[in-house]
Design an enzyme around this catalytic site. Structure first.
Site, PDB file in Angstrom:
ATOM      1  N   GLY A 221     -75.806 -46.095 -31.189  1.00  0.00           N
ATOM      2  CA  GLY A 221     -74.827 -45.230 -31.841  1.00  0.00           C
ATOM      3  C   GLY A 221     -73.833 -44.668 -30.853  1.00  0.00           C
ATOM      4  O   GLY A 221     -73.946 -44.850 -29.646  1.00  0.00           O
TER       5      GLY A 221
ATOM      6  N   ARG B 220     -75.952 -51.841 -33.660  1.00  0.00           N
ATOM      7  CA  ARG B 220     -77.392 -51.913 -33.432  1.00  0.00           C
ATOM      8  C   ARG B 220     -77.853 -53.345 -33.675  1.00  0.00           C
ATOM      9  O   ARG B 220     -77.202 -54.119 -34.355  1.00  0.00           O
ATOM     10  CB  ARG B 220     -78.135 -50.947 -34.360  1.00  0.00           C
ATOM     11  CG  ARG B 220     -77.716 -49.494 -34.181  1.00  0.00           C
ATOM     12  CD  ARG B 220     -78.559 -48.561 -35.022  1.00  0.00           C
ATOM     13  NE  ARG B 220     -78.080 -47.193 -34.947  1.00  0.00           N
ATOM     14  CZ  ARG B 220     -78.408 -46.340 -33.993  1.00  0.00           C
ATOM     15  NH1 ARG B 220     -79.220 -46.720 -33.027  1.00  0.00           N
ATOM     16  NH2 ARG B 220     -77.937 -45.103 -33.993  1.00  0.00           N
TER      17      ARG B 220
ATOM     18  N   THR C  53     -82.148 -50.098 -26.563  1.00  0.00           N
ATOM     19  CA  THR C  53     -81.206 -50.926 -25.809  1.00  0.00           C
ATOM     20  C   THR C  53     -81.764 -51.277 -24.437  1.00  0.00           C
ATOM     21  O   THR C  53     -81.620 -52.410 -23.963  1.00  0.00           O
ATOM     22  CB  THR C  53     -79.866 -50.181 -25.650  1.00  0.00           C
ATOM     23  OG1 THR C  53     -79.330 -49.914 -26.950  1.00  0.00           O
ATOM     24  CG2 THR C  53     -78.878 -51.015 -24.863  1.00  0.00           C
TER      25      THR C  53
ATOM     26  N   ILE D 147     -77.662 -38.857 -26.865  1.00  0.00           N
ATOM     27  CA  ILE D 147     -77.448 -37.419 -26.957  1.00  0.00           C
ATOM     28  C   ILE D 147     -78.755 -36.695 -27.237  1.00  0.00           C
ATOM     29  O   ILE D 147     -78.855 -35.486 -27.048  1.00  0.00           O
ATOM     30  CB  ILE D 147     -76.400 -37.063 -28.038  1.00  0.00           C
ATOM     31  CG1 ILE D 147     -76.864 -37.497 -29.427  1.00  0.00           C
ATOM     32  CG2 ILE D 147     -75.051 -37.648 -27.706  1.00  0.00           C
ATOM     33  CD1 ILE D 147     -75.947 -37.027 -30.523  1.00  0.00           C
ATOM     34  N   ASP D 148     -79.791 -37.441 -27.678  1.00  0.00           N
ATOM     35  CA  ASP D 148     -81.089 -36.821 -27.942  1.00  0.00           C
ATOM     36  C   ASP D 148     -81.804 -36.400 -26.666  1.00  0.00           C
ATOM     37  O   ASP D 148     -82.787 -35.662 -26.719  1.00  0.00           O
ATOM     38  CB  ASP D 148     -81.999 -37.784 -28.717  1.00  0.00           C
ATOM     39  CG  ASP D 148     -81.553 -37.970 -30.154  1.00  0.00           C
ATOM     40  OD1 ASP D 148     -80.616 -37.273 -30.576  1.00  0.00           O
ATOM     41  OD2 ASP D 148     -82.127 -38.812 -30.857  1.00  0.00           O
TER      42      ASP D 148
ATOM     43  N   MET E  71     -78.943 -33.558 -34.606  1.00  0.00           N
ATOM     44  CA  MET E  71     -79.590 -34.833 -34.320  1.00  0.00           C
ATOM     45  C   MET E  71     -80.847 -34.635 -33.485  1.00  0.00           C
ATOM     46  O   MET E  71     -80.999 -33.636 -32.780  1.00  0.00           O
ATOM     47  CB  MET E  71     -78.618 -35.769 -33.612  1.00  0.00           C
ATOM     48  CG  MET E  71     -77.387 -36.097 -34.443  1.00  0.00           C
ATOM     49  SD  MET E  71     -76.444 -37.443 -33.741  1.00  0.00           S
ATOM     50  CE  MET E  71     -77.558 -38.812 -34.021  1.00  0.00           C
TER      51      MET E  71
ATOM     52  N   GLU F 122     -83.132 -33.399 -37.126  1.00  0.00           N
ATOM     53  CA  GLU F 122     -83.223 -34.351 -38.233  1.00  0.00           C
ATOM     54  C   GLU F 122     -84.620 -34.947 -38.391  1.00  0.00           C
ATOM     55  O   GLU F 122     -85.019 -35.337 -39.487  1.00  0.00           O
ATOM     56  CB  GLU F 122     -82.219 -35.484 -38.037  1.00  0.00           C
ATOM     57  CG  GLU F 122     -82.460 -36.309 -36.769  1.00  0.00           C
ATOM     58  CD  GLU F 122     -81.489 -37.468 -36.637  1.00  0.00           C
ATOM     59  OE1 GLU F 122     -81.076 -38.019 -37.670  1.00  0.00           O
ATOM     60  OE2 GLU F 122     -81.155 -37.832 -35.482  1.00  0.00           O
TER      61      GLU F 122
ATOM     62  N   TYR G 290     -71.674 -36.417 -37.089  1.00  0.00           N
ATOM     63  CA  TYR G 290     -70.646 -37.278 -36.508  1.00  0.00           C
ATOM     64  C   TYR G 290     -69.591 -36.481 -35.761  1.00  0.00           C
ATOM     65  O   TYR G 290     -68.896 -37.028 -34.904  1.00  0.00           O
ATOM     66  CB  TYR G 290     -70.033 -38.151 -37.604  1.00  0.00           C
ATOM     67  CG  TYR G 290     -71.065 -39.099 -38.173  1.00  0.00           C
ATOM     68  CD1 TYR G 290     -71.466 -40.214 -37.445  1.00  0.00           C
ATOM     69  CD2 TYR G 290     -71.699 -38.833 -39.377  1.00  0.00           C
ATOM     70  CE1 TYR G 290     -72.454 -41.053 -37.922  1.00  0.00           C
ATOM     71  CE2 TYR G 290     -72.685 -39.675 -39.866  1.00  0.00           C
ATOM     72  CZ  TYR G 290     -73.059 -40.787 -39.133  1.00  0.00           C
ATOM     73  OH  TYR G 290     -74.050 -41.612 -39.603  1.00  0.00           O
ATOM     74  N   MET G 291     -69.460 -35.194 -36.058  1.00  0.00           N
ATOM     75  CA  MET G 291     -68.606 -34.333 -35.243  1.00  0.00           C
ATOM     76  C   MET G 291     -69.176 -34.204 -33.838  1.00  0.00           C
ATOM     77  O   MET G 291     -68.437 -34.094 -32.856  1.00  0.00           O
ATOM     78  CB  MET G 291     -68.502 -32.946 -35.875  1.00  0.00           C
ATOM     79  CG  MET G 291     -67.798 -32.905 -37.212  1.00  0.00           C
ATOM     80  SD  MET G 291     -67.996 -31.292 -38.000  1.00  0.00           S
ATOM     81  CE  MET G 291     -67.348 -30.207 -36.729  1.00  0.00           C
TER      82      MET G 291
END
Length: 519
Positions: free
Chosen positions: A176, A240, A263, A290-291, A334, A390, A442-443
């Site tokens: 992503g 993906r 990945t 980002i996680d 997220m 999430e 998504y922001m």
């Protein structure tokens, strides 16, 4: 060999093992406690951080030596010379010259001390815990003995294993979107050119770009990438899913793979295929998520930006909740299996009353449930603010067992569920509530990297190129205890990194929110 320790294990003893009910972690966590949701009890589950680590007999006086030998074996970096006969040459990289060095005789190298020695190491862990009961303790043996664990320092070497003018290097971004992708692409290109590489290509839309005919390679150079870092997203596009490993292995001399755990697992398969076929190809990963859930690393690029971007959503929810009569703000961030963004965003905000993450199970109903605490907040404060990851609370939702193209389970929407549950609960008890739900996913993902991440991306991109020219393959680059290092991909993909519910950082979050134990 039977273990002589109080807890049989092949990994590290963590602080939760002495008090197992402090943990509530999902299956797959390298830490060793599982929460039984039905019985509300906890039980020890032995889980090895590394499946190939030998069992240790701590009554044996040589157990430290055995541990270090195994550690050194696992963290030894794969190199081209392990499988093919290749000779090094003096590097073409130098900051003393505006152009790549040619026909180097060693005199310029000797006048500059900017190279990293192959024997340079950095400590993987720097805290000496006195007891497994210390907050966040990560011990090897029951006595928390200190054992040095050294990993390879990243950076340019004096000797390189490729002739830059003949190298074809490729860059691919998978998974992503994540803030900083363009910064890393840019730095890889600039550093490759500093070595003298002319043939640099970008692979469009992840691994799909290798096998879908309409996705042509994108020629890259300084002029093309000069300003791409000024925008979010990925200049090359993302997707993906996998590709034909054999086809990828024979098309490039260097491949830089930007992505997360999945990945990196794909990159490792490509690396193994190259070794099997004895190809002179260097595969280097750059951890992107980002996680912040890549094992062994301080943080991954995009994380700081994501936490900062999440503040806008949290602040908006706070204003809405504070302004309304019995207002409740609910923000979903997220974090599929790791709650780092939610935890750090809650800490940064200082206004969050309830922080819910995947690693810590919670109940909604009952005297110790989230809803009861919300009643208390409405009664005492007049409003409340909730931040939920999430992946949190999936046990409360119906699971579809469907997966995405990367093989990740498609999660049920905990945000929508909480929103409905809160509204119906207050309606049932006859108390007015005004619930505002915000999902800024998504922001958060698509914004440009902030200053902190931009610097990290610069360092990671440069070190990825240095690692490839040094002849390493099947490695990734990251930060361990503030130092830039190289790690074997095979080690970082063995597990996901999780928030430790007994860590000081989670305790700080609980102190900030003031929330009780929701068990």
């Amino acid at each position: 060999m039977a273990l002589k320790s109080p807890v049989d294990f092949a990994g590290s003893i963590t602080s939760g093992q002495k008090d197992p009910c402090c943990f509530g972690v999902p299956s797959g966590n390298p830490r060793c406690v599982r929460y039984n949701k039905k019985s509300r009890t906890c039980r020890l589950v032995t889980r090895a951080i590394s499946v190939d680590r030998p069992q240790l007999d701590f009554s044996n006086s040589d157990w430290k030596k055995q541990f270090q030998e195994d550690f050194n074996r696992r963290f030894s970096l794969p190199h081209l010379k392990d499988v093919i006969d290749v000779e090094p040459r003096p590097t073409t990289f130098s900051l003393k010259s505006r152009t790549p060095l040619e026909n180097v005789n060693g005199s310029m190298q000797g006048s500059w001390n900017g190279y990293v020695n192959d024997d340079d190491r950095a400590l993987l862990k720097v805290i000496k815990f006195a007891s497994p009961t210390s907050a966040g303790a990560d011990c090897i043996d029951p006595d928390c003995s200190w054992v040095e664990q050294w990993v390879h320092r990243a950076g340019p070497r004096k000797q390189i294993y490729f002739e830059p003018q003949y190298v074809k290097a490729g860059i691919v971004t998978c998974g992503g979107l994540c803030p900083g992708l363009n910064d890393v692409i840019r730095q890889i290109v600039l550093t490759l050119e500093k070595y003298g590489v002319k043939n640099i290509v970008g692979i469009q839309h992840g691994f799909r770009g290798f096998f879908e005919d309409h996705l042509a390679e994108v020629p890259l150079n300084r002029q093309v990438v000069q300003n791409i870092n000024l925008a979010g997203g990925s200049f090359l596009g993302v997707s993906r899913g996998g590709a034909n490993i054999s086809d990828i292995a024979r098309r490039l001399d260097m491949l830089f793979v930007l992505g997360g755990n999945g990945t990196h697992a794909g990159a490792n398969l490509i690396h193994e295929e190259c070794r099997k076929r004895k190809l002179k190809v260097s595969i280097v990963g750059v951890p992107k998520t980002i996680d912040n859930d890549i094992l062994l690393m301080d943080k991954t690029f995009g994380f700081d930006t994501a936490v900062e971007a999440a503040q806008r959503a949290i602040n908006s929810a706070y204003i809405e909740a504070h302004s309304a009569f019995h207002g409740i703000g609910l923000v979903k961030l997220m974090g599929r299996s790791s709650g780092f963004i939610t935890m750090h965003a809650s800490l940064s905000s200082g206004q969050v009353d309830i922080c819910l993450i995947p690693e810590v199970p919670f109940t909604l109903d009952g005297p110790n449930g989230v809803l009861q605490h919300l009643e208390h907040l409405i009664e005492t404060k007049g409003f409340a603010l909730i931040c939920v990851a999430e992946g949190a609370g999936q046990e409360h939702l119906q699971q579809s067992n469907a997966t995405d193209a990367s093989g990740n389970m498609i999660l049920s929407d905990i945000g929508v569920h909480l929103h409905q549950k809160i509204k119906s609960h207050f309606k049932e008890i006859g108390v007015h509530s005004d619930v505002k739900y915000i999902d800024p996913t998504y922001m958060v993902r698509a914004v440009r990297a902030n200053a902190s991440d931009a610097i990290l991306c610069t360092v990671l991109g440069q070190n990825a190129v240095h690692g490839a020219f040094a002849g390493f393959s099947g490695i990734t680059t990251g930060i361990c205890n503030t130092h830039n290092v190289y790690l074997p991909i095979s080690e970082v993909i063995k597990s996901t990194r999780f928030v430790d519910p007994n860590s000081r950082m989670w305790h700080r979050c609980l102190t900030s929110t003031g929330q009780p134990d929701f068990h």
